[in-house]
Design a protein around this motif. Structure first.
Motif, PDB file in Angstrom:
ATOM      1  N   ALA A   1       0.865  -1.185   0.000  1.00 23.65           N
ATOM      2  CA  ALA A   1       0.000   0.000   0.000  1.00 23.65           C
ATOM      3  C   ALA A   1       0.901   1.233   0.000  1.00 23.65           C
ATOM      4  O   ALA A   1       1.519   1.558   1.009  1.00 23.65           O
ATOM      5  CB  ALA A   1      -0.905  -0.007   1.223  1.00 23.65           C
ATOM      6  N   LEU A   2       1.019   1.871  -1.143  1.00 24.49           N
ATOM      7  CA  LEU A   2       1.965   2.987  -1.292  1.00 24.49           C
ATOM      8  C   LEU A   2       1.220   4.277  -1.626  1.00 24.49           C
ATOM      9  O   LEU A   2       0.131   4.251  -2.209  1.00 24.49           O
ATOM     10  CB  LEU A   2       2.958   2.670  -2.418  1.00 24.49           C
ATOM     11  CG  LEU A   2       3.831   1.429  -2.231  1.00 24.49           C
ATOM     12  CD1 LEU A   2       4.662   1.180  -3.486  1.00 24.49           C
ATOM     13  CD2 LEU A   2       4.747   1.591  -1.018  1.00 24.49           C
ATOM     14  N   HIS A   3       1.861   5.381  -1.268  1.00 18.98           N
ATOM     15  CA  HIS A   3       1.318   6.689  -1.627  1.00 18.98           C
ATOM     16  C   HIS A   3       1.973   7.165  -2.930  1.00 18.98           C
ATOM     17  O   HIS A   3       3.150   6.920  -3.173  1.00 18.98           O
ATOM     18  CB  HIS A   3       1.584   7.705  -0.522  1.00 18.98           C
ATOM     19  CG  HIS A   3       0.830   7.433   0.733  1.00 18.98           C
ATOM     20  ND1 HIS A   3      -0.535   7.589   0.838  1.00 18.98           N
ATOM     21  CD2 HIS A   3       1.248   6.982   1.946  1.00 18.98           C
ATOM     22  CE1 HIS A   3      -0.935   7.271   2.046  1.00 18.98           C
ATOM     23  NE2 HIS A   3       0.131   6.886   2.757  1.00 18.98           N
ATOM     24  N   SER A   4       1.203   7.816  -3.748  1.00 23.88           N
ATOM     25  CA  SER A   4       1.749   8.387  -4.977  1.00 23.88           C
ATOM     26  C   SER A   4       1.161   9.788  -5.161  1.00 23.88           C
ATOM     27  O   SER A   4      -0.047   9.969  -4.995  1.00 23.88           O
ATOM     28  CB  SER A   4       1.388   7.505  -6.173  1.00 23.88           C
ATOM     29  OG  SER A   4       1.940   8.016  -7.348  1.00 23.88           O
ATOM     30  N   PRO A   5       1.962  10.805  -5.462  1.00 23.40           N
ATOM     31  CA  PRO A   5       3.393  10.728  -5.740  1.00 23.40           C
ATOM     32  C   PRO A   5       4.228  10.562  -4.479  1.00 23.40           C
ATOM     33  O   PRO A   5       3.836  11.008  -3.410  1.00 23.40           O
ATOM     34  CB  PRO A   5       3.681  12.064  -6.426  1.00 23.40           C
ATOM     35  CG  PRO A   5       2.679  12.999  -5.852  1.00 23.40           C
ATOM     36  CD  PRO A   5       1.447  12.175  -5.664  1.00 23.40           C
ATOM     37  N   ASP A   6       5.360   9.900  -4.626  1.00 22.22           N
ATOM     38  CA  ASP A   6       6.299   9.703  -3.526  1.00 22.22           C
ATOM     39  C   ASP A   6       7.196  10.928  -3.389  1.00 22.22           C
ATOM     40  O   ASP A   6       7.710  11.435  -4.387  1.00 22.22           O
ATOM     41  CB  ASP A   6       7.137   8.455  -3.824  1.00 22.22           C
ATOM     42  CG  ASP A   6       8.195   8.220  -2.769  1.00 22.22           C
ATOM     43  OD1 ASP A   6       7.832   7.735  -1.684  1.00 22.22           O
ATOM     44  OD2 ASP A   6       9.374   8.521  -3.047  1.00 22.22           O
ATOM     45  N   ARG A   7       7.385  11.383  -2.160  1.00 18.02           N
ATOM     46  CA  ARG A   7       8.135  12.634  -1.945  1.00 18.02           C
ATOM     47  C   ARG A   7       9.581  12.521  -2.415  1.00 18.02           C
ATOM     48  O   ARG A   7      10.140  13.446  -3.023  1.00 18.02           O
ATOM     49  CB  ARG A   7       8.097  13.004  -0.454  1.00 18.02           C
ATOM     50  CG  ARG A   7       6.730  13.480   0.023  1.00 18.02           C
ATOM     51  CD  ARG A   7       6.800  13.880   1.475  1.00 18.02           C
ATOM     52  NE  ARG A   7       5.500  14.340   1.959  1.00 18.02           N
ATOM     53  CZ  ARG A   7       5.263  14.708   3.203  1.00 18.02           C
ATOM     54  NH1 ARG A   7       6.233  14.666   4.102  1.00 18.02           N
ATOM     55  NH2 ARG A   7       4.061  15.117   3.569  1.00 18.02           N
ATOM     56  N   GLU A   8      10.229  11.395  -2.096  1.00 16.85           N
ATOM     57  CA  GLU A   8      11.629  11.233  -2.485  1.00 16.85           C
ATOM     58  C   GLU A   8      11.768  11.200  -4.009  1.00 16.85           C
ATOM     59  O   GLU A   8      12.689  11.785  -4.586  1.00 16.85           O
ATOM     60  CB  GLU A   8      12.182   9.946  -1.871  1.00 16.85           C
ATOM     61  CG  GLU A   8      13.693   9.820  -1.986  1.00 16.85           C
ATOM     62  CD  GLU A   8      14.236   8.613  -1.230  1.00 16.85           C
ATOM     63  OE1 GLU A   8      15.407   8.275  -1.455  1.00 16.85           O
ATOM     64  OE2 GLU A   8      13.477   8.007  -0.437  1.00 16.85           O
ATOM     65  N   HIS A   9      10.835  10.528  -4.664  1.00 11.63           N
ATOM     66  CA  HIS A   9      10.839  10.477  -6.134  1.00 11.63           C
ATOM     67  C   HIS A   9      10.657  11.890  -6.703  1.00 11.63           C
ATOM     68  O   HIS A   9      11.362  12.280  -7.649  1.00 11.63           O
ATOM     69  CB  HIS A   9       9.704   9.565  -6.598  1.00 11.63           C
ATOM     70  CG  HIS A   9       9.495   9.561  -8.082  1.00 11.63           C
ATOM     71  ND1 HIS A   9      10.414   9.058  -8.970  1.00 11.63           N
ATOM     72  CD2 HIS A   9       8.447  10.038  -8.842  1.00 11.63           C
ATOM     73  CE1 HIS A   9       9.955   9.209 -10.203  1.00 11.63           C
ATOM     74  NE2 HIS A   9       8.774   9.794 -10.154  1.00 11.63           N
ATOM     75  N   GLU A  10       9.767  12.655  -6.116  1.00  9.78           N
ATOM     76  CA  GLU A  10       9.545  14.026  -6.580  1.00  9.78           C
ATOM     77  C   GLU A  10      10.804  14.864  -6.416  1.00  9.78           C
ATOM     78  O   GLU A  10      11.141  15.703  -7.265  1.00  9.78           O
ATOM     79  CB  GLU A  10       8.383  14.639  -5.796  1.00  9.78           C
ATOM     80  CG  GLU A  10       7.042  13.982  -6.064  1.00  9.78           C
ATOM     81  CD  GLU A  10       6.517  14.306  -7.448  1.00  9.78           C
ATOM     82  OE1 GLU A  10       6.294  15.489  -7.731  1.00  9.78           O
ATOM     83  OE2 GLU A  10       6.333  13.362  -8.247  1.00  9.78           O
ATOM     84  N   ALA A  11      11.529  14.645  -5.322  1.00 13.06           N
ATOM     85  CA  ALA A  11      12.767  15.398  -5.085  1.00 13.06           C
ATOM     86  C   ALA A  11      13.815  15.058  -6.142  1.00 13.06           C
ATOM     87  O   ALA A  11      14.526  15.948  -6.637  1.00 13.06           O
ATOM     88  CB  ALA A  11      13.295  15.075  -3.689  1.00 13.06           C
ATOM     89  N   HIS A  12      13.915  13.805  -6.496  1.00 15.99           N
ATOM     90  CA  HIS A  12      14.870  13.425  -7.550  1.00 15.99           C
ATOM     91  C   HIS A  12      14.482  14.072  -8.882  1.00 15.99           C
ATOM     92  O   HIS A  12      15.358  14.489  -9.649  1.00 15.99           O
ATOM     93  CB  HIS A  12      14.898  11.900  -7.701  1.00 15.99           C
ATOM     94  CG  HIS A  12      15.599  11.183  -6.589  1.00 15.99           C
ATOM     95  ND1 HIS A  12      16.871  11.495  -6.185  1.00 15.99           N
ATOM     96  CD2 HIS A  12      15.194  10.155  -5.784  1.00 15.99           C
ATOM     97  CE1 HIS A  12      17.243  10.699  -5.201  1.00 15.99           C
ATOM     98  NE2 HIS A  12      16.241   9.884  -4.919  1.00 15.99           N
ATOM     99  N   LEU A  13      13.202  14.162  -9.153  1.00 13.39           N
ATOM    100  CA  LEU A  13      12.757  14.795 -10.403  1.00 13.39           C
ATOM    101  C   LEU A  13      13.139  16.274 -10.430  1.00 13.39           C
ATOM    102  O   LEU A  13      13.473  16.817 -11.483  1.00 13.39           O
ATOM    103  CB  LEU A  13      11.240  14.635 -10.551  1.00 13.39           C
ATOM    104  CG  LEU A  13      10.713  13.229 -10.874  1.00 13.39           C
ATOM    105  CD1 LEU A  13       9.196  13.215 -10.876  1.00 13.39           C
ATOM    106  CD2 LEU A  13      11.241  12.734 -12.224  1.00 13.39           C
TER     107      LEU A  13
END
Length: 553
Positions: free
Chosen positions: A300-312
């Motif tokens: 059960a994951l949240h999207s968007p993921d904060r860490e992924h957004e930071a990498h973007l």
């Protein structure tokens, strides 16, 4: 992943034993070339330009890591350290020794794989969308229905010696990502106004010498009748298909000659004898097959993921890769990732044994141990957590599998061509490499935007050149290799066959011609969103033709 039951396993084991005995008798001189030919073809074994070529089935492009490691082992032990993923979602080995092929088939059987019906005049590997079962826009999971058709077609006694090979593709969504319209039969999942699930059926499509976009012969077929309706189509083809002329033997010629309306009427008449018969599907059978697919247990994951957004926000190269190679997933917090097998300098679709082993390792870490093969000759990790995309991207880069070119010019489809195939009139791989080197600047490719460039070494069209936005066909002229250019082809629900722009070109001129076509497109497009193929359909072929030839000749 589909898991064999004891019957599936017994079938492939028995086939290995049969072919081992057949090969032994051939090598001992007890079977003639002609007697052995039909036997080897039924086990995926061709005689090619330099050596036998073995084509291994990957049903609907689905692979486990155990299977992928076995493909790597075969490439390393029996071939020259690599394999070629084809537009049929299969893998081909170009250098096996005939006497070792039974051992290869035995190794394949140990991981629930085989080469049955990958050649010969029978129903070939059922193909589907590489995002089957995970695409947010799906009406049904096409993997289940592809498996239903696989079991129906394998060793079907009535359709084991058809006039020619027969190819079926299925799409579970409105958006066709499996080139369904240019197959002998295409199956689309649809719902009727009452909300019931069924299929739209397309027939008579295909590429090759006479390229034709398929015709809708039934707008809605209730799902329970899928196999009996296919039986009716195949019966007509088996009965009336042209066995006297190899070049007119495909079902597309039959449908064209009888007209789609007449063919549709005859299928319905034949189906009337089969409808509601023993071949009618029941829910219990669909459930049985569906239950044999091992499904991922998503978190059960949240999207968007904060860490992924930071990498973007921090890494433009990562943004580019995500934009091109990462795709939507129906499970929140997950994405599908395409691993590009189109790095410049590498033949499109080729993967080394070491790469396959490394991909298997990564698939276990990032994708529930599952890999897909695409008809555009790439691989897909179907279940990647969004928060782990950055780590995966970094792991793929040193393997040469992170080229952000999906949908762009260098994501070329190309057949093995004259370097390997005995049917080819011209080479494909060196042409693909020359074009890739000319357009090696990724910034320029992104400026050009979406563009499908497909190359075939002969009229058999294994490289799908007819449906490339730009298609390149190798032709023979008095023993010399030349290349014919088509533009305006496309796959999908609005599939179209490309039009020839004029006389063919010498091999060394092809990169120049492609560059001129691109320059013209960039000058006349109305916006960056207007794709090359859209411009061709807006202004026609003539403006491209005039300017290309006035500069070349």
């Amino acid at each position: 992943m589909y898991q064999y039951d004891p019957i599936d396993q017994r079938i492939v084991d028995e086939r290995v034993a049969q072919f081992r005995d057949q090969t032994k008798r051939f090598l001992a001189g007890k079977l003639s070339e002609d007697e052995f030919k039909g036997l080897r073809l039924r086990n995926g074994l061709y005689i090619q330009r330099h050596a036998p070529m073995l084509r291994v089935a990957i049903p609907y492009g689905l692979l486990s890591t155990r299977q992928l490691r076995m493909l790597a082992h075969i490439a390393r032990k029996y071939d020259r350290g690599y394999g070629h993923f084809s537009t049929r979602q299969n893998i081909q080995y170009n250098w096996p020794k005939l006497e070792e092929v039974p051992d290869i088939l035995a190794d394949l059987a140990s991981v629930q794989m085989h080469a049955i019906q990958t050649s010969g005049n029978c129903v070939r590997n059922i193909t589907s969308d590489q995002f089957a079962g995970i695409a947010p826009d799906e009406l049904v999971d096409p993997l289940v229905w592809a498996e239903v058709m696989r079991q129906w077609s394998t060793f079907h006694p009535e359709f084991n010696f058809l006039p020619r090979k027969f190819k079926i593709a299925i799409s579970g969504s409105d958006e066709d990502r499996a080139a369904t319209m240019v197959h002998d039969v295409g199956v689309y999942a649809v719902r009727n106004p009452q909300g019931e699930t069924g299929f739209k059926v397309i027939a008579g499509g295909g590429l090759g010498r006479t390229p034709i976009v398929g015709h809708v012969i039934r707008e809605f077929l209730p799902w329970r009748h899928l196999l009996t309706y296919l039986d009716a189509i195949l019966r007509l083809y088996n009965r009336y298909g042209r066995r006297d002329n190899l070049y007119k033997a495909r079902i597309k010629i039959l449908v064209k000659e009888r007209t789609p309306a007449k063919f549709r009427e005859e299928v319905e008449q034949e189906w009337a004898h089969l409808k509601d018969g023993p071949g009618t599907l029941i829910q219990e059978e669909i459930d049985r097959i569906s239950a044999r697919f091992k499904r991922p247990e998503y978190l059960a994951l949240h999207s968007p993921d904060r860490e992924h957004e930071a990498h973007l926000r921090a890494d433009k190269a990562f943004v580019r890769w995500v934009g091109r190679n990462v795709h939507a997933h129906r499970a929140a917090g997950y994405r599908a990732v395409t691993l590009s097998l189109k790095k410049t300098g590498i033949p499109p679709g080729d993967a080394t044994a070491d790469q396959m082993d490394a991909i298997a390792d990564l698939a276990e870490r990032y994708s529930f141990g599952e890999v897909r093969v695409t008809h555009e000759q790439n691989l897909v990790f179907p279940h990647v957590e969004e928060r782990r995309l950055y780590d995966l991207w970094q792991a793929l880069k040193p393997l040469g599998l992170a080229t952000p070119n999906i949908g762009l010019l260098t994501n070329m489809i190309a057949c093995p061509g004259g370097d390997f195939c005995s049917l080819a009139n011209a080479v494909s791989i060196p042409v693909a490499e020359a074009i890739a080197r000319r357009f090696d600047d990724l910034d320029y490719q992104h400026d050009i935007g979406e563009l499908d460039l497909n190359i075939s070494g002969c009229m058999n069209s294994c490289g799908h050149h007819h449906v490339g936005h730009i298609g390149i066909l190798g032709v023979d002229k008095n023993g010399e290799e030349w290349y014919q250019i088509t533009i305006g082809g496309r796959q999908g629900t609005k599939a179209a066959i490309g039009k020839v722009i004029g006389p063919s070109f010498a091999r060394q001129d092809v990169p120049d011609v492609i560059e001129r076509l691109i320059r013209i497109y960039l000058e006349v497009r109305e916006s960056e969103e207007e794709r090359f193929v859209d411009v061709v359909h807006r202004i026609g072929v003539e403006p491209f033709k005039i300017r290309v030839y006035e500069q070349v000749h």
